[in-house]
Design a protein around this motif. Sequence first.
Motif, PDB file in Angstrom:
ATOM      1  N   ILE A 255       0.862  -1.191   0.000  1.00  0.00           N
ATOM      2  CA  ILE A 255       0.000   0.000   0.000  1.00  0.00           C
ATOM      3  C   ILE A 255       0.896   1.238   0.000  1.00  0.00           C
ATOM      4  O   ILE A 255       1.654   1.464   0.950  1.00  0.00           O
ATOM      5  CB  ILE A 255      -0.951   0.003   1.205  1.00  0.00           C
ATOM      6  N   THR A 256       0.828   2.006  -1.044  1.00  0.00           N
ATOM      7  CA  THR A 256       1.675   3.207  -1.181  1.00  0.00           C
ATOM      8  C   THR A 256       0.985   4.469  -0.661  1.00  0.00           C
ATOM      9  O   THR A 256       1.645   5.466  -0.403  1.00  0.00           O
ATOM     10  CB  THR A 256       2.050   3.419  -2.653  1.00  0.00           C
ATOM     11  N   ARG A 257      -0.318   4.430  -0.534  1.00  0.00           N
ATOM     12  CA  ARG A 257      -1.044   5.602  -0.025  1.00  0.00           C
ATOM     13  C   ARG A 257      -2.212   5.131   0.824  1.00  0.00           C
ATOM     14  O   ARG A 257      -3.113   4.452   0.330  1.00  0.00           O
ATOM     15  CB  ARG A 257      -1.543   6.475  -1.174  1.00  0.00           C
ATOM     16  N   HIS A 258      -2.170   5.480   2.097  1.00  0.00           N
ATOM     17  CA  HIS A 258      -3.240   5.112   3.020  1.00  0.00           C
ATOM     18  C   HIS A 258      -4.272   6.243   3.089  1.00  0.00           C
ATOM     19  O   HIS A 258      -3.924   7.430   2.923  1.00  0.00           O
ATOM     20  CB  HIS A 258      -2.680   4.855   4.417  1.00  0.00           C
ATOM     21  N   PRO A 259      -5.532   5.937   3.360  1.00  0.00           N
ATOM     22  CA  PRO A 259      -6.518   7.004   3.581  1.00  0.00           C
ATOM     23  C   PRO A 259      -6.170   7.787   4.840  1.00  0.00           C
ATOM     24  O   PRO A 259      -5.669   7.215   5.819  1.00  0.00           O
ATOM     25  CB  PRO A 259      -7.842   6.243   3.735  1.00  0.00           C
ATOM     26  N   ARG A 260      -6.430   9.075   4.814  1.00  0.00           N
ATOM     27  CA  ARG A 260      -6.048   9.961   5.923  1.00  0.00           C
ATOM     28  C   ARG A 260      -7.276  10.461   6.672  1.00  0.00           C
ATOM     29  O   ARG A 260      -8.323  10.702   6.067  1.00  0.00           O
ATOM     30  CB  ARG A 260      -5.251  11.158   5.403  1.00  0.00           C
ATOM     31  N   SER A 261      -7.097  10.615   7.976  1.00  0.00           N
ATOM     32  CA  SER A 261      -8.175  11.170   8.801  1.00  0.00           C
ATOM     33  C   SER A 261      -8.419  12.624   8.415  1.00  0.00           C
ATOM     34  O   SER A 261      -7.495  13.352   8.045  1.00  0.00           O
ATOM     35  CB  SER A 261      -7.813  11.076  10.285  1.00  0.00           C
ATOM     36  N   CYS A 317     -15.198   5.584  11.385  1.00  0.00           N
ATOM     37  CA  CYS A 317     -13.921   4.958  11.038  1.00  0.00           C
ATOM     38  C   CYS A 317     -14.059   4.216   9.710  1.00  0.00           C
ATOM     39  O   CYS A 317     -15.033   3.481   9.489  1.00  0.00           O
ATOM     40  CB  CYS A 317     -13.482   3.995  12.136  1.00  0.00           C
ATOM     41  N   PHE A 318     -13.075   4.393   8.839  1.00  0.00           N
ATOM     42  CA  PHE A 318     -13.049   3.741   7.536  1.00  0.00           C
ATOM     43  C   PHE A 318     -11.681   3.096   7.340  1.00  0.00           C
ATOM     44  O   PHE A 318     -10.658   3.625   7.786  1.00  0.00           O
ATOM     45  CB  PHE A 318     -13.295   4.743   6.395  1.00  0.00           C
ATOM     46  N   HIS A 319     -11.647   1.958   6.653  1.00  0.00           N
ATOM     47  CA  HIS A 319     -10.404   1.394   6.164  1.00  0.00           C
ATOM     48  C   HIS A 319     -10.695   0.646   4.872  1.00  0.00           C
ATOM     49  O   HIS A 319     -11.836   0.279   4.585  1.00  0.00           O
ATOM     50  CB  HIS A 319      -9.725   0.480   7.197  1.00  0.00           C
ATOM     51  N   CYS A 320      -9.652   0.445   4.102  1.00  0.00           N
ATOM     52  CA  CYS A 320      -9.795  -0.182   2.789  1.00  0.00           C
ATOM     53  C   CYS A 320      -9.121  -1.550   2.793  1.00  0.00           C
ATOM     54  O   CYS A 320      -7.994  -1.691   3.288  1.00  0.00           O
ATOM     55  CB  CYS A 320      -9.178   0.709   1.709  1.00  0.00           C
ATOM     56  N   VAL A 321      -9.809  -2.546   2.259  1.00  0.00           N
ATOM     57  CA  VAL A 321      -9.265  -3.895   2.130  1.00  0.00           C
ATOM     58  C   VAL A 321      -8.826  -4.071   0.678  1.00  0.00           C
ATOM     59  O   VAL A 321      -9.643  -4.009  -0.248  1.00  0.00           O
ATOM     60  CB  VAL A 321     -10.305  -4.966   2.514  1.00  0.00           C
ATOM     61  N   VAL A 322      -7.522  -4.288   0.489  1.00  0.00           N
ATOM     62  CA  VAL A 322      -6.951  -4.455  -0.847  1.00  0.00           C
ATOM     63  C   VAL A 322      -6.732  -5.955  -1.088  1.00  0.00           C
ATOM     64  O   VAL A 322      -6.070  -6.627  -0.279  1.00  0.00           O
ATOM     65  CB  VAL A 322      -5.632  -3.685  -0.994  1.00  0.00           C
ATOM     66  N   THR A 323      -7.285  -6.475  -2.175  1.00  0.00           N
ATOM     67  CA  THR A 323      -7.215  -7.903  -2.482  1.00  0.00           C
ATOM     68  C   THR A 323      -6.556  -8.099  -3.844  1.00  0.00           C
ATOM     69  O   THR A 323      -6.876  -7.386  -4.807  1.00  0.00           O
ATOM     70  CB  THR A 323      -8.617  -8.528  -2.488  1.00  0.00           C
ATOM     71  N   SER A 324      -5.644  -9.074  -3.909  1.00  0.00           N
ATOM     72  CA  SER A 324      -4.985  -9.400  -5.181  1.00  0.00           C
ATOM     73  C   SER A 324      -5.781 -10.462  -5.926  1.00  0.00           C
ATOM     74  O   SER A 324      -6.752 -11.027  -5.414  1.00  0.00           O
ATOM     75  CB  SER A 324      -3.554  -9.874  -4.935  1.00  0.00           C
ATOM     76  N   ALA A 325      -5.334 -10.813  -7.157  1.00  0.00           N
ATOM     77  CA  ALA A 325      -6.046 -11.802  -7.973  1.00  0.00           C
ATOM     78  C   ALA A 325      -5.974 -13.190  -7.368  1.00  0.00           C
ATOM     79  O   ALA A 325      -6.877 -14.016  -7.551  1.00  0.00           O
ATOM     80  CB  ALA A 325      -5.477 -11.803  -9.390  1.00  0.00           C
ATOM     81  N   SER A 326      -4.891 -13.471  -6.596  1.00  0.00           N
ATOM     82  CA  SER A 326      -4.740 -14.789  -5.991  1.00  0.00           C
ATOM     83  C   SER A 326      -5.518 -14.944  -4.689  1.00  0.00           C
ATOM     84  O   SER A 326      -5.521 -16.012  -4.096  1.00  0.00           O
ATOM     85  CB  SER A 326      -3.261 -15.075  -5.736  1.00  0.00           C
ATOM     86  N   GLY A 327      -6.127 -13.896  -4.224  1.00  0.00           N
ATOM     87  CA  GLY A 327      -6.906 -13.953  -2.991  1.00  0.00           C
ATOM     88  C   GLY A 327      -6.218 -13.359  -1.785  1.00  0.00           C
ATOM     89  O   GLY A 327      -6.818 -13.287  -0.711  1.00  0.00           O
ATOM     90  N   ALA A 328      -4.955 -12.942  -1.893  1.00  0.00           N
ATOM     91  CA  ALA A 328      -4.264 -12.304  -0.773  1.00  0.00           C
ATOM     92  C   ALA A 328      -4.864 -10.925  -0.521  1.00  0.00           C
ATOM     93  O   ALA A 328      -5.248 -10.217  -1.456  1.00  0.00           O
ATOM     94  CB  ALA A 328      -2.772 -12.183  -1.073  1.00  0.00           C
ATOM     95  N   SER A 329      -4.955 -10.559   0.754  1.00  0.00           N
ATOM     96  CA  SER A 329      -5.571  -9.277   1.114  1.00  0.00           C
ATOM     97  C   SER A 329      -4.732  -8.551   2.148  1.00  0.00           C
ATOM     98  O   SER A 329      -3.936  -9.171   2.865  1.00  0.00           O
ATOM     99  CB  SER A 329      -6.988  -9.494   1.650  1.00  0.00           C
ATOM    100  N   ASN A 331      -5.103  -4.885   4.784  1.00  0.00           N
ATOM    101  CA  ASN A 331      -5.898  -3.746   5.252  1.00  0.00           C
ATOM    102  C   ASN A 331      -5.051  -2.487   5.313  1.00  0.00           C
ATOM    103  O   ASN A 331      -3.886  -2.513   5.734  1.00  0.00           O
ATOM    104  CB  ASN A 331      -6.485  -4.019   6.638  1.00  0.00           C
ATOM    105  N   SER A 332      -5.638  -1.391   4.904  1.00  0.00           N
ATOM    106  CA  SER A 332      -4.966  -0.096   5.029  1.00  0.00           C
ATOM    107  C   SER A 332      -5.077   0.406   6.461  1.00  0.00           C
ATOM    108  O   SER A 332      -5.787  -0.177   7.294  1.00  0.00           O
ATOM    109  CB  SER A 332      -5.597   0.920   4.077  1.00  0.00           C
ATOM    110  N   ASN A 333      -4.370   1.483   6.756  1.00  0.00           N
ATOM    111  CA  ASN A 333      -4.548   2.137   8.054  1.00  0.00           C
ATOM    112  C   ASN A 333      -5.955   2.696   8.175  1.00  0.00           C
ATOM    113  O   ASN A 333      -6.601   3.023   7.177  1.00  0.00           O
ATOM    114  CB  ASN A 333      -3.517   3.261   8.231  1.00  0.00           C
TER     115      ASN A 333
END
Length: 558
Positions: A255-261, A317-329, A331-333
């Motif tokens: 994750i190169t950019r996390h969501p900011r408060s 509160c919000f966070h983003c779940v990033v998932t790859s094509a193989s199923g790996a995931s 969580n962002s900050n």
Amino acid sequence: EIPTHHKPDSMALISDLPKQKLREIATYLDRFPSTASRLDEERIDQENEFWRLLIRALNRVDRSMCNYTSVQIETLASESLNQKSPSLELLLNLQQMKDPPSLEVFVKCLKEIGCTKALNIFKSATPPRITQQPQAKLELTTGDELLLTCDAECEPPEPQFQWFKRQTPIPMATSKTLRIRRVNENYTEVYVCRVMNPHINDSRKATVFSNFSQVKVYPLNKSSLIQQETGGSSEPSHACPSLNAHPSSSDTIVITRHPRSTTVHHGETVELTCEAHCLGGGPVEYQWSSKLLKEKKYGAKFVATMSCAKHHESKFCFHCVVTSASGASKNSNEAVVTVQPIWFTEQPRPRIGYAGEKAVLICKAQAADPQENITYLWLTSKIQDRNFVPVDRELQTEDGVLSFDNLKDKDRGFYCCQAANRRFFLTSDVVRLDIRLRSDKEVNQVAPVIRVTKQPRSRVLCMNEKFRFVCEATCSSGDYKWFRGSKEIPGETRNIVEKCLVDLSDCGPYYCEVKTEGLNATAISKSVCLGLRNKTEGASVKPKTAAQMEQLKAEEVL
């Protein structure tokens, strides 16, 4: 920090305070103000000590209450040379007075001199309450940033934070946010935050711990890790990689950019962004998670219109779940979005005024509930962001306007405005009001600050009729002078000149001169004429010019 209002028992006296509390107060009064060096750009000297400022404040309230001579003040100051406390001696003297000051007056003076640490002693201390828990589970890759936040509130509003790694305190981690720039595998551990109110003596009531946060840091090359988790077997595992084994290095998500408060107001649109990529170059999918969301939201950007309760702020509160094509995931900050029920539509602006002139500071706010009444309170300080006290109520209006009719040197300083509803208040930007003195050259170059708004009109009347000329200007109080021809009319100092029975001697050109009080500014009305008409002939003898009027007047006299 803007101190809160204190309301001790009005019947209590300073003599009712125990000696232990007096010693505690004296430890803060013996010190210099932390911002004394910035006060009007003067250096720190003995005149800026808190206990000296307290004597002046008590003397302003009631001269008979604290009428210390300079000799007595220097006697108190000599206590510091003997390794004693001049503040404690002062407080003991106040207790032994025949009519000691009340606690209400004493607290008011402490607030005036800005000794907030002594003011906190009079507040009823409450145990801390955690308002924001750190993220329960966080997965990172070597080189990522670790960011955990724990927020709490208590009275007085000075909670102390300490982060722990398992049971070991982390050095220098004494703020509500734990931030580690670049992590490695050694940071895989359980983290927890301790919040304490130092104003409560009972440690069991004064301390509270946050929820545990499990942090796991994966290395960039995980081939050896996969072999260990599969028992060293060379055969491939057919189990789901997201459950039984960490994905291979080609499926690692970074994750190169996390969501900011952020902070928004009711009805405003918020935009959160998350950016990530897979080391193997494959595609990734973004899914946003929050208790606020009733349906799934996908995409690298999350856009929504926020709303809150009508009387107090809300946090989501919000966070983003990033998932790859193989199923790996991964969580962002966590990003905290604070939604406020009050927001400013017009902020005050810095002003430079001149002594003796007018100045206005304006602050406007809007509430989530249009029917709700917003109250405004202006605060001022000689030091930016320090020791703010309320401005005189006579200068404030209910609609957020601070008006100065006659600027003085004491009005110089920093100002801000608080807009409040029933349960929430918001503080505006801090602006500076600077006062300057005009030089003689500047005064002469100042353009007139008044103008004529209503001009007199020429009139043609018959003999013995009533005439009336009116002149009005923008200034509320000015000196009016009326002229007939080039001569001033004696006694006519109002904006109206009139006469019941007009005769030939009243004919001629008229004009009015208006001057402002205190400033050399003048406004002159246009020149008008008064003429006479013969009733029998019905012909007007009004002259076209002032010279013709003078000639007509001379002929009539002959």
